[in-house]
Motif scaffolding. Structure first.
Motif, short mmCIF file in Angstrom:
data_model
loop_
_atom_site.label_atom_id
_atom_site.label_comp_id
_atom_site.label_asym_id
_atom_site.label_seq_id
_atom_site.Cartn_x
_atom_site.Cartn_y
_atom_site.Cartn_z
N UNK A 190 1.86 -14.21 -9.73
CA UNK A 190 1.69 -13.47 -8.48
C UNK A 190 1.34 -12.01 -8.77
N UNK A 191 0.36 -11.50 -8.05
CA UNK A 191 -0.06 -10.11 -8.25
C UNK A 191 0.81 -9.17 -7.44
N UNK A 192 1.27 -8.10 -8.07
CA UNK A 192 2.10 -7.12 -7.38
C UNK A 192 1.27 -5.87 -7.07
N UNK A 193 1.35 -5.43 -5.83
CA UNK A 193 0.63 -4.24 -5.41
C UNK A 193 1.60 -3.19 -4.86
N UNK A 194 1.32 -1.96 -5.17
CA UNK A 194 2.09 -0.85 -4.61
C UNK A 194 1.31 -0.31 -3.41
N UNK A 195 1.92 -0.35 -2.22
CA UNK A 195 1.24 0.12 -1.01
C UNK A 195 2.01 1.28 -0.41
N UNK A 196 1.38 2.46 -0.40
CA UNK A 196 1.97 3.65 0.22
C UNK A 196 1.25 3.87 1.55
N UNK A 197 2.02 3.93 2.63
CA UNK A 197 1.43 4.06 3.96
C UNK A 197 1.62 5.49 4.46
N UNK A 198 0.52 6.20 4.59
CA UNK A 198 0.55 7.57 5.12
C UNK A 198 0.50 7.45 6.64
N UNK A 199 1.54 7.95 7.29
CA UNK A 199 1.60 7.74 8.74
C UNK A 199 2.50 8.75 9.43
N UNK A 200 2.40 8.75 10.75
CA UNK A 200 3.28 9.53 11.61
C UNK A 200 3.81 8.59 12.69
N UNK A 201 5.08 8.69 13.02
CA UNK A 201 5.63 7.80 14.05
C UNK A 201 5.07 8.10 15.43
N UNK A 202 4.35 9.20 15.57
CA UNK A 202 3.70 9.52 16.85
C UNK A 202 2.36 8.80 16.99
N UNK A 203 1.93 8.10 15.95
CA UNK A 203 0.61 7.48 15.93
C UNK A 203 0.70 5.99 16.24
N UNK A 204 0.17 5.54 17.39
CA UNK A 204 0.24 4.12 17.72
C UNK A 204 -0.52 3.23 16.76
N UNK A 205 -1.61 3.73 16.20
CA UNK A 205 -2.41 2.92 15.28
C UNK A 205 -1.68 2.68 13.97
N UNK A 206 -0.67 3.53 13.68
CA UNK A 206 0.09 3.34 12.45
C UNK A 206 0.96 2.09 12.53
N UNK B 49 -0.80 -14.11 2.55
CA UNK B 49 -1.02 -14.07 1.10
C UNK B 49 0.25 -14.35 0.30
N UNK B 50 1.28 -14.84 0.99
CA UNK B 50 2.54 -15.13 0.31
C UNK B 50 2.30 -16.13 -0.83
N UNK B 51 2.86 -15.77 -1.96
CA UNK B 51 2.65 -16.61 -3.14
C UNK B 51 1.50 -16.13 -4.01
N UNK B 52 0.62 -15.29 -3.42
CA UNK B 52 -0.51 -14.73 -4.18
C UNK B 52 -0.28 -13.25 -4.49
N UNK B 53 0.20 -12.52 -3.47
CA UNK B 53 0.37 -11.06 -3.60
C UNK B 53 1.75 -10.67 -3.10
N UNK B 54 2.41 -9.85 -3.89
CA UNK B 54 3.71 -9.27 -3.50
C UNK B 54 3.53 -7.77 -3.39
N UNK B 55 3.97 -7.17 -2.28
CA UNK B 55 3.75 -5.75 -2.06
C UNK B 55 5.04 -4.95 -2.08
N UNK B 56 5.00 -3.82 -2.74
CA UNK B 56 6.08 -2.83 -2.69
C UNK B 56 5.62 -1.73 -1.73
#
Length: 215
Positions: A1-17, A31-38
């Motif tokens: 399984x591939x592990x990816x590091x995902x950093x989400x730049x966001x503001x809680x005031x942003x609905x699109x976030x 993608x469960x079983x293929x990719x695991x995200x931190x």
């Protein structure tokens, strides 16, 4: 399984976030079983100069983006629709306000050290967009903190002092130096970026492509 590091730049005031996050979560389920995200969250203030009392949402959107009342209604309806598709309930009834989110980001930075950053972030999104909570009011903010099992007295001490202020500012500056000027931005393995509240299919395609390149 591939592990990816995902950093989400966001503001809680942003609905699109929150729309983007929910669609990312759906993609990761596919993608469960293929990719695991931190997953972690990085701070972005949409309104760093906003006074503590905040501003009426419609007034703010008109001033900042030049939206007419009709355009504002159209924009809200689009967000309601996209939120429903993503599995998140927006509620624009009653008096809604836009606030500066610095204190929220300080608490989220602390929550990361307690292993509860995503829980707190999602609770803040729900409080602001679904429940109409004014997160610039300390008691209301502390109620959200308590709802995910974090220590209230510790949170009060953080809000009363300057803890995590410099860390938030440093992270924001580093993101600006990277050229990030809008949210949400999803940084994958510190070198790929996906921007905007993309549909889940777009995340699936992008994450698959990135995982293949990282192989």
């Amino acid at each position: 399984m591939k592990k990816l590091k995902i950093e989400i730049v966001s503001d809680i005031m942003c609905p699109w976030c929150i729309i983007g996050y929910k669609n990312l979560a759906a993609a990761l389920d596919q993608l469960e079983g293929e990719i695991e995200a931190e997953i972690s969250w990085k701070p972005f203030e949409l309104n760093p100069n906003m006074p503590v009392e905040g501003q009426d949402l419609a007034e703010h959107l008109a001033q900042k983006y030049g939206l007419s009342e009709a355009q504002g209604i159209e924009n809200r309806n689009r967000i309601l629709d996209m939120g429903e598709r993503a599995g998140f309930s927006f509620n624009f009834s009653g008096k809604r306000i836009m606030i500066n989110s610095l204190d929220c980001h300080r608490l989220l930075t602390w929550a990361a050290t307690e292993g509860k950053q995503t829980e707190l972030k999602l609770a803040m999104f729900k409080a602001h967009f679904t429940d109409g909570v004014y997160l610039n009011q300390q008691e209301a903010l502390l109620d959200v903190v308590a709802s995910v099992g974090l220590d209230i007295e510790r949170a009060k001490a953080i809000l009363a002092g300057g803890e995590f202020f410099q860390q938030v500012r440093s992270e924001q500056h580093a993101l600006q130096q990277m050229g990030i000027t809008s949210v949400p931005t999803f940084i994958i393995n510190e070198q790929y970026a996906i921007t905007g509240g993309q549909p889940s299919d777009a995340f699936v395609q992008a994450l698959k492509q990135i995982s293949e390149q990282e192989a």
